[in-house]
Design an enzyme around this catalytic site. Structure first.
Site, mmCIF file in Angstrom:
data_model
loop_
_atom_site.group_PDB
_atom_site.id
_atom_site.type_symbol
_atom_site.label_atom_id
_atom_site.label_comp_id
_atom_site.label_asym_id
_atom_site.label_seq_id
_atom_site.Cartn_x
_atom_site.Cartn_y
_atom_site.Cartn_z
ATOM 1 C CG ASN A 1 2.071 -13.354 -5.581
ATOM 2 O OD1 ASN A 1 1.769 -14.380 -4.965
ATOM 3 N ND2 ASN A 1 2.270 -12.189 -4.987
ATOM 4 C CD1 TRP A 2 -1.710 -17.709 -9.345
ATOM 5 C CD2 TRP A 2 -1.974 -19.782 -8.545
ATOM 6 N NE1 TRP A 2 -1.744 -18.572 -10.411
ATOM 7 C CE2 TRP A 2 -1.903 -19.849 -9.951
ATOM 8 C CE3 TRP A 2 -2.137 -20.963 -7.820
ATOM 9 C CZ2 TRP A 2 -1.978 -21.054 -10.643
ATOM 10 C CZ3 TRP A 2 -2.216 -22.167 -8.499
ATOM 11 C CH2 TRP A 2 -2.139 -22.213 -9.898
ATOM 12 C CE LYS A 3 -1.208 -10.392 -4.598
ATOM 13 N NZ LYS A 3 -1.402 -9.013 -4.253
ATOM 14 C CG HIS B 1 4.553 -9.426 -2.190
ATOM 15 N ND1 HIS B 1 3.515 -8.697 -1.650
ATOM 16 C CD2 HIS B 1 4.262 -9.585 -3.505
ATOM 17 C CE1 HIS B 1 2.628 -8.433 -2.607
ATOM 18 N NE2 HIS B 1 3.069 -8.959 -3.746
ATOM 19 C CD GLU C 1 -0.102 -8.699 -0.930
ATOM 20 O OE1 GLU C 1 0.062 -9.934 -0.954
ATOM 21 O OE2 GLU C 1 -0.642 -8.061 -1.851
ATOM 22 C CD GLU D 1 5.137 -6.754 -6.882
ATOM 23 O OE1 GLU D 1 4.472 -7.245 -7.778
ATOM 24 O OE2 GLU D 1 5.019 -7.069 -5.688
ATOM 25 N N GLY E 1 -2.785 -4.575 -6.538
ATOM 26 C CA GLY E 1 -4.164 -4.968 -6.262
ATOM 27 C C GLY E 1 -5.146 -3.807 -6.250
ATOM 28 C CB SER F 1 -2.829 -2.695 -11.300
ATOM 29 O OG SER F 1 -3.285 -2.646 -9.958
ATOM 30 N N GLY G 1 -0.360 -10.415 -10.044
ATOM 31 C CA GLY G 1 -1.206 -10.886 -8.951
ATOM 32 C C GLY G 1 -2.592 -11.227 -9.467
ATOM 33 N N GLY G 2 -3.528 -10.300 -9.301
ATOM 34 C CA GLY G 2 -4.934 -10.546 -9.633
ATOM 35 C C GLY G 2 -5.157 -11.178 -10.996
HETATM 36 C C1 PEP Z 1 1.417 -8.757 -6.630
HETATM 37 O O1 PEP Z 1 0.737 -9.437 -5.901
HETATM 38 O O2 PEP Z 1 2.639 -8.829 -6.557
HETATM 39 C C2 PEP Z 1 0.737 -7.889 -7.603
HETATM 40 C C3 PEP Z 1 1.477 -7.168 -8.412
HETATM 41 O O3 PEP Z 1 -0.625 -7.900 -7.603
HETATM 42 P P1 PEP Z 1 -1.602 -7.211 -8.700
HETATM 43 O O4 PEP Z 1 -1.145 -7.661 -10.051
HETATM 44 O O5 PEP Z 1 -2.954 -7.741 -8.349
HETATM 45 O O6 PEP Z 1 -1.490 -5.738 -8.517
#
Ligand code: PEP
Length: 251
Positions: free
Chosen positions: A9-11, A96, A98, A168, A174, A213, A234-235
């Protein structure tokens, strides 16, 4: 035996140069696939076509980060499921945290997006998870149960035959603070139990992935848990080397 799934997930990150470099870094290692792992990349909408071209012919498939609840019409700024399917998108993230918090998407909106995805034969990746406050109040399971029930009550449990659930915990996204292996496994087992209350077969075949994370360091142990079928990244998915190592750490 369930297949694993790892999704990037590049956001809202990147530009054309970055996307080209990132996918070019990933593809030599992943284009032939990783045994038993479905690999999905979810770029921002404007880069879907570019990523589609860069991954074509390989085993990596395309996902989207959002979908309109509407099929078509006067909905400025929205992107429909049929438009996503037109770009060979196969998966779409819904619910999600966010979007639930920043865009104030309710359980009802999440259900409508889940239905919209399946209407156009896309696989919804339904994100569920509790905030830190809710965990501190011992409400994690209750929150996830409510988020799952919103789908089951409206659509029935069989829709989970064509869906992925991503657990999640909001406090782990993040933040660099992943859930412990035990916390994650416990919640994944709870999710499977909640679905099994309606249909055990659906529950046993459902891919339940973990997000929050995930890194090359914690991925092997997380993915080795009996109820954790991969990850939503994500990151770390913005770095080709990290993402490849995470995909390859599925045992
Ligand atoms: C996400 O954006 O769904 C996520 C899990 O981000 P991260 O891996 O950065 O915590």
């Amino acid at each position: 035996m369930r297949r694993a799934l790892v999704a990037a997930n590049w956001k809202m990150h990147g530009n054309r140069v970055f996307v080209k470099e990132l996918v070019s870094g990933i593809m030599p290692a992943l284009s032939g696939g990783v045994n038993g792992v479905d690999i999905v990349i979810c770029p921002p909408f404007p880069y879907l076509q570019m990523v589609d071209a860069l991954i074509s012919g390989g085993e990596v498939v395309l996902g989207a980060q959002d979908i309109s609840t509407h099929e078509c019409g006067a909905y400025t700024g929205e992107v429909s499921g049929s438009m996503l399917a037109d770009f060979r998108v196969r998966y779409v993230i819904v619910g999600h945290s966010e979007r639930r918090t920043i865009m104030a998407e309710s359980d009802q909106v999440v259900v409508a997006k889940f239905e919209a995805a399946q209407r156009d034969s896309l696989v919804p990746v339904l994100c569920v998870g509790e905030t830190l406050d809710e965990r501190d109040q011992d409400m994690a399971e209750q929150v996830v149960s409510r988020q799952l029930a919103a789908i089951v009550d409206k659509c029935g449990v069989s829709v989970f035959n064509r869906a992925v659930v991503a657990y999640e915990p909001v406090w782990a996204i993040g933040t660099g603070r992943s859930a412990s292996v035990q916390q994650a496994q416990d919640m994944h087992a709870a999710i499977r139990r909640l679905i099994a209350l309606h249909d055990d077969e659906v529950a046993q075949s459902l891919q339940v992935i973990y997000g929050g994370s995930v890194s090359p360091e914690n991925a092997p142990e997380l993915f080795a848990q009996p109820d954790i079928d991969g990850g939503l990244i994500g990151g770390a998915s913005l770095n080709a080397d990290l993402f490849v190592r995470i995909c390859k750490s599925v045992s």
